[in-house]
Design a protein around this motif. Structure first.
Motif, PDB file in Angstrom:
ATOM      1  N   GLY A  66       0.808  -1.213   0.000  1.00 40.53           N
ATOM      2  CA  GLY A  66       0.000   0.000   0.000  1.00 40.53           C
ATOM      3  C   GLY A  66       0.835   1.254   0.000  1.00 40.53           C
ATOM      4  N   TYR A  67       2.061   1.158  -0.514  1.00 41.57           N
ATOM      5  CA  TYR A  67       2.979   2.305  -0.462  1.00 41.57           C
ATOM      6  C   TYR A  67       2.473   3.483  -1.280  1.00 41.57           C
ATOM      7  N   TYR A  76       0.173 -11.900   5.355  1.00 42.31           N
ATOM      8  CA  TYR A  76      -0.878 -11.204   6.105  1.00 42.31           C
ATOM      9  C   TYR A  76      -0.633  -9.691   6.115  1.00 42.31           C
ATOM     10  N   LEU A  77       0.634  -9.308   6.307  1.00 44.11           N
ATOM     11  CA  LEU A  77       0.971  -7.890   6.268  1.00 44.11           C
ATOM     12  C   LEU A  77       0.755  -7.325   4.877  1.00 44.11           C
ATOM     13  N   ALA A  78       1.077  -8.094   3.850  1.00 47.24           N
ATOM     14  CA  ALA A  78       0.887  -7.629   2.479  1.00 47.24           C
ATOM     15  C   ALA A  78      -0.586  -7.368   2.188  1.00 47.24           C
ATOM     16  N   VAL A  79      -1.461  -8.263   2.652  1.00 46.60           N
ATOM     17  CA  VAL A  79      -2.901  -8.105   2.398  1.00 46.60           C
ATOM     18  C   VAL A  79      -3.435  -6.869   3.118  1.00 46.60           C
ATOM     19  N   VAL A  80      -3.008  -6.651   4.358  1.00 46.81           N
ATOM     20  CA  VAL A  80      -3.490  -5.488   5.115  1.00 46.81           C
ATOM     21  C   VAL A  80      -3.027  -4.191   4.468  1.00 46.81           C
ATOM     22  N   THR A  81      -1.758  -4.115   4.095  1.00 44.01           N
ATOM     23  CA  THR A  81      -1.257  -2.890   3.465  1.00 44.01           C
ATOM     24  C   THR A  81      -1.890  -2.677   2.096  1.00 44.01           C
ATOM     25  N   LEU A  82      -2.165  -3.750   1.370  1.00 42.98           N
ATOM     26  CA  LEU A  82      -2.860  -3.628   0.090  1.00 42.98           C
ATOM     27  C   LEU A  82      -4.244  -3.008   0.293  1.00 42.98           C
ATOM     28  N   GLY A  83      -4.957  -3.498   1.304  1.00 42.05           N
ATOM     29  CA  GLY A  83      -6.266  -2.917   1.604  1.00 42.05           C
ATOM     30  C   GLY A  83      -6.174  -1.468   2.025  1.00 42.05           C
ATOM     31  N   PHE A  84      -5.131  -1.124   2.765  1.00 36.51           N
ATOM     32  CA  PHE A  84      -4.944   0.267   3.187  1.00 36.51           C
ATOM     33  C   PHE A  84      -4.759   1.174   1.977  1.00 36.51           C
ATOM     34  N   GLY A  85      -3.950   0.743   1.017  1.00 38.09           N
ATOM     35  CA  GLY A  85      -3.755   1.556  -0.184  1.00 38.09           C
ATOM     36  C   GLY A  85      -5.041   1.758  -0.953  1.00 38.09           C
ATOM     37  N   GLU A  86      -5.857   0.711  -1.054  1.00 34.31           N
ATOM     38  CA  GLU A  86      -7.127   0.839  -1.764  1.00 34.31           C
ATOM     39  C   GLU A  86      -8.097   1.734  -0.997  1.00 34.31           C
ATOM     40  N   PRO A  88      -7.115  10.297  -9.013  1.00 38.06           N
ATOM     41  CA  PRO A  88      -6.964   8.999  -8.346  1.00 38.06           C
ATOM     42  C   PRO A  88      -6.386   7.911  -9.238  1.00 38.06           C
ATOM     43  N   GLU A  89      -6.530   8.031 -10.564  1.00 40.09           N
ATOM     44  CA  GLU A  89      -6.034   6.989 -11.458  1.00 40.09           C
ATOM     45  C   GLU A  89      -4.516   6.838 -11.375  1.00 40.09           C
ATOM     46  N   ALA A  90      -3.819   7.867 -10.936  1.00 41.63           N
ATOM     47  CA  ALA A  90      -2.361   7.801 -10.854  1.00 41.63           C
ATOM     48  C   ALA A  90      -1.880   7.033  -9.636  1.00 41.63           C
ATOM     49  N   PHE A  91      -2.791   6.635  -8.737  1.00 37.97           N
ATOM     50  CA  PHE A  91      -2.386   6.001  -7.477  1.00 37.97           C
ATOM     51  C   PHE A  91      -3.134   4.682  -7.285  1.00 37.97           C
ATOM     52  N   SER A  92      -3.168   3.886  -8.327  1.00 34.22           N
ATOM     53  CA  SER A  92      -3.871   2.611  -8.292  1.00 34.22           C
ATOM     54  C   SER A  92      -2.977   1.528  -7.683  1.00 34.22           C
ATOM     55  N   GLN A 134      -1.877  -0.971  -9.191  1.00 35.44           N
ATOM     56  CA  GLN A 134      -0.835  -1.312 -10.150  1.00 35.44           C
ATOM     57  C   GLN A 134       0.451  -0.529  -9.874  1.00 35.44           C
ATOM     58  N   GLU A 135       0.313   0.710  -9.411  1.00 35.89           N
ATOM     59  CA  GLU A 135       1.500   1.503  -9.093  1.00 35.89           C
ATOM     60  C   GLU A 135       2.249   0.901  -7.911  1.00 35.89           C
ATOM     61  N   SER A 136       1.525   0.470  -6.893  1.00 38.52           N
ATOM     62  CA  SER A 136       2.179  -0.152  -5.735  1.00 38.52           C
ATOM     63  C   SER A 136       2.927  -1.415  -6.143  1.00 38.52           C
ATOM     64  N   VAL A 137       2.278  -2.240  -6.971  1.00 33.30           N
ATOM     65  CA  VAL A 137       2.921  -3.474  -7.421  1.00 33.30           C
ATOM     66  C   VAL A 137       4.154  -3.157  -8.253  1.00 33.30           C
ATOM     67  N   LEU A 138       4.080  -2.125  -9.074  1.00 39.82           N
ATOM     68  CA  LEU A 138       5.223  -1.739  -9.903  1.00 39.82           C
ATOM     69  C   LEU A 138       6.400  -1.292  -9.040  1.00 39.82           C
ATOM     70  N   ILE A 139       6.128  -0.534  -7.987  1.00 41.64           N
ATOM     71  CA  ILE A 139       7.217  -0.055  -7.124  1.00 41.64           C
ATOM     72  C   ILE A 139       7.856  -1.224  -6.379  1.00 41.64           C
ATOM     73  N   VAL A 140       7.034  -2.162  -5.909  1.00 44.11           N
ATOM     74  CA  VAL A 140       7.588  -3.360  -5.269  1.00 44.11           C
ATOM     75  C   VAL A 140       8.429  -4.150  -6.261  1.00 44.11           C
ATOM     76  N   ALA A 141       7.954  -4.262  -7.502  1.00 39.77           N
ATOM     77  CA  ALA A 141       8.710  -4.980  -8.532  1.00 39.77           C
ATOM     78  C   ALA A 141      10.055  -4.315  -8.800  1.00 39.77           C
ATOM     79  N   MET A 142      10.104  -2.997  -8.751  1.00 37.77           N
ATOM     80  CA  MET A 142      11.378  -2.295  -8.947  1.00 37.77           C
ATOM     81  C   MET A 142      12.395  -2.667  -7.874  1.00 37.77           C
TER      82      MET A 142
END
Length: 374
Positions: A62-63, A130-140, A267-271, A273-281
């Motif tokens: 959820g970064y 579990y932490l990944a799921v919670v932070t993912l929900g926080f970002g959404e 809001p489209e700039a902070f989806s 997909q952006e979080s996943v891309l930053i983690v992938a980097m």
């Protein structure tokens, strides 16, 4: 002596190339300079997430929420939106807010750090998936709040986004306008490039100092084995919160710079997909290794634009049978899969990770005397 001289020469050449890059790209059009600007923004985001994921070992999906907070805070403080929709703010600031950068950037960093610690507080006992799921929900949740905070009080303008954002002014220089120096025009995107480069340099210095400090070593101990770190007297609770706060502050600064550079946020700039891309980097370059994270961010940010010149001719040659919108993500994903199979620790992993990977992949020709049960 020659090795030191060669190393210094390589570093000097790299610094010179980075400084001259926008001046070389500018004659080919502003598009490529904008690609370099966006790449630097992603470098700052990846370095901030590397503090959380690479140093402390906390998987944060959820970064992008901190990125959004910095962008919207900068937009609200420098655009006419608040004065147009709130009479009492217009009465206090009849000429508009127009907050300077030396107020908005520290405020964005502090607000994102506070939000990061608020996120970290209820998730201290969670690990891994579990932490990944919670932070993912926080970002959404943050993204949905931004979309729905237009009623009953219009704060974020909802899905329409905020525009008319003031550019950054430094020492009387408006970075939103071209600057004429000795008869040569320096484009706005080039001016922003040097600002982002200065911020990236500062971020790298801070990350290096953190990595080699007592706090950084404690983070890495928590990443390797939290139970062992706690038994050695490390306050894992406070250090986790600190990791969330420090990493989030970098995201807040980057979001503010993104809003100033684009002049518009939505809001489209902070989806997700952006979080996943930053983690992938971070993972693609090498977790916990600053040069690797920088390399991963630059490659994944610039590769989609470079592939336009590969996929476009293929689409033309096949008379439209190959869709460029599908082929580019497919080629990027294929390149990432091949790279991670080849180098599971990333393109440029930390020296200890690279050595461990080399030992694990080294073939054993036979049983040695020490392997004998006798």
């Amino acid at each position: 002596m020659s090795t030191i001289f060669e190393r210094r020469s390589t570093q000097a050449g790299l610094v010179l190339a980075v400084l001259l890059l926008p001046l070389v790209l500018q004659p080919f059009g502003h598009h490529w300079v904008r690609v370099a600007d966006v790449s630097l923004l992603y470098v700052m985001l990846a370095l901030g997430l590397n503090v959380v994921v690479g140093y402390a070992g906390l998987l944060d999906l959820g970064y992008v929420a901190f990125y959004a907070l910095g962008a919207y805070l900068f937009a609200l403080l420098t655009s006419p939106h608040l004065t147009d929709h709130f009479a009492w703010i217009a009465a206090l600031f009849p000429e508009g807010l127009h907050a300077p950068w030396w107020v908005t950037i520290p405020l964005g960093a502090a607000s994102a750090a506070l939000l990061g610690m608020l996120l970290g507080a209820p998730t201290l006992k969670l690990r891994g998936d579990y932490l990944a799921v919670v932070t993912l929900g926080f970002g959404e949740i943050v993204r949905l709040l931004v979309i729905n905070m237009s009623h009953p009080v219009n704060i974020t303008q909802g899905a329409q986004g905020l525009g008319l954002i003031d550019p950054v002014h430094i020492l009387g220089v408006d970075l939103g306008r071209p600057l004429v120096v000795a008869g040569h025009e320096v484009a706005s995107v080039t001016l922003y490039y040097y600002l982002f480069l200065a911020l990236v340099t500062l971020t790298i210095v801070v990350c290096q100092r953190l990595q080699h400090s007592r706090i950084g070593r404690a983070w890495m101990a928590i990443r390797d084995d939290e139970t062992a770190a706690r038994s050695m007297g490390i306050n894992t609770r406070n250090l986790k919160l600190l990791a969330f706060g420090v990493g989030a502050s970098f995201g807040g600064v980057t979001g503010a710079m993104f809003a100033a550079f684009q002049g518009f946020v939505s809001p489209e700039a902070f989806s997700l997909q952006e979080s996943v891309l930053i983690v992938a980097m971070v993972v693609f370059g090498g977790m916990g290794h600053i040069p690797g994270v920088v390399l991963g961010a630059v490659l994944l940010a610039a590769l989609p634009e470079l592939l336009r010149y590969v996929v476009g001719p293929l689409q033309t040659a096949t008379h439209g049978l190959l869709d460029a919108g599908v082929m580019r993500p497919l080629l990027i994903a294929l390149a990432m899969i091949i790279t991670m199979l080849w180098r599971s620790s990333g393109l440029w992993p930390a020296p200890d990770a690279a050595q461990a990977q080399g030992k694990n992949q080294r073939p054993r020709k036979g049983r040695s005397r020490s392997d004998s049960p006798l």
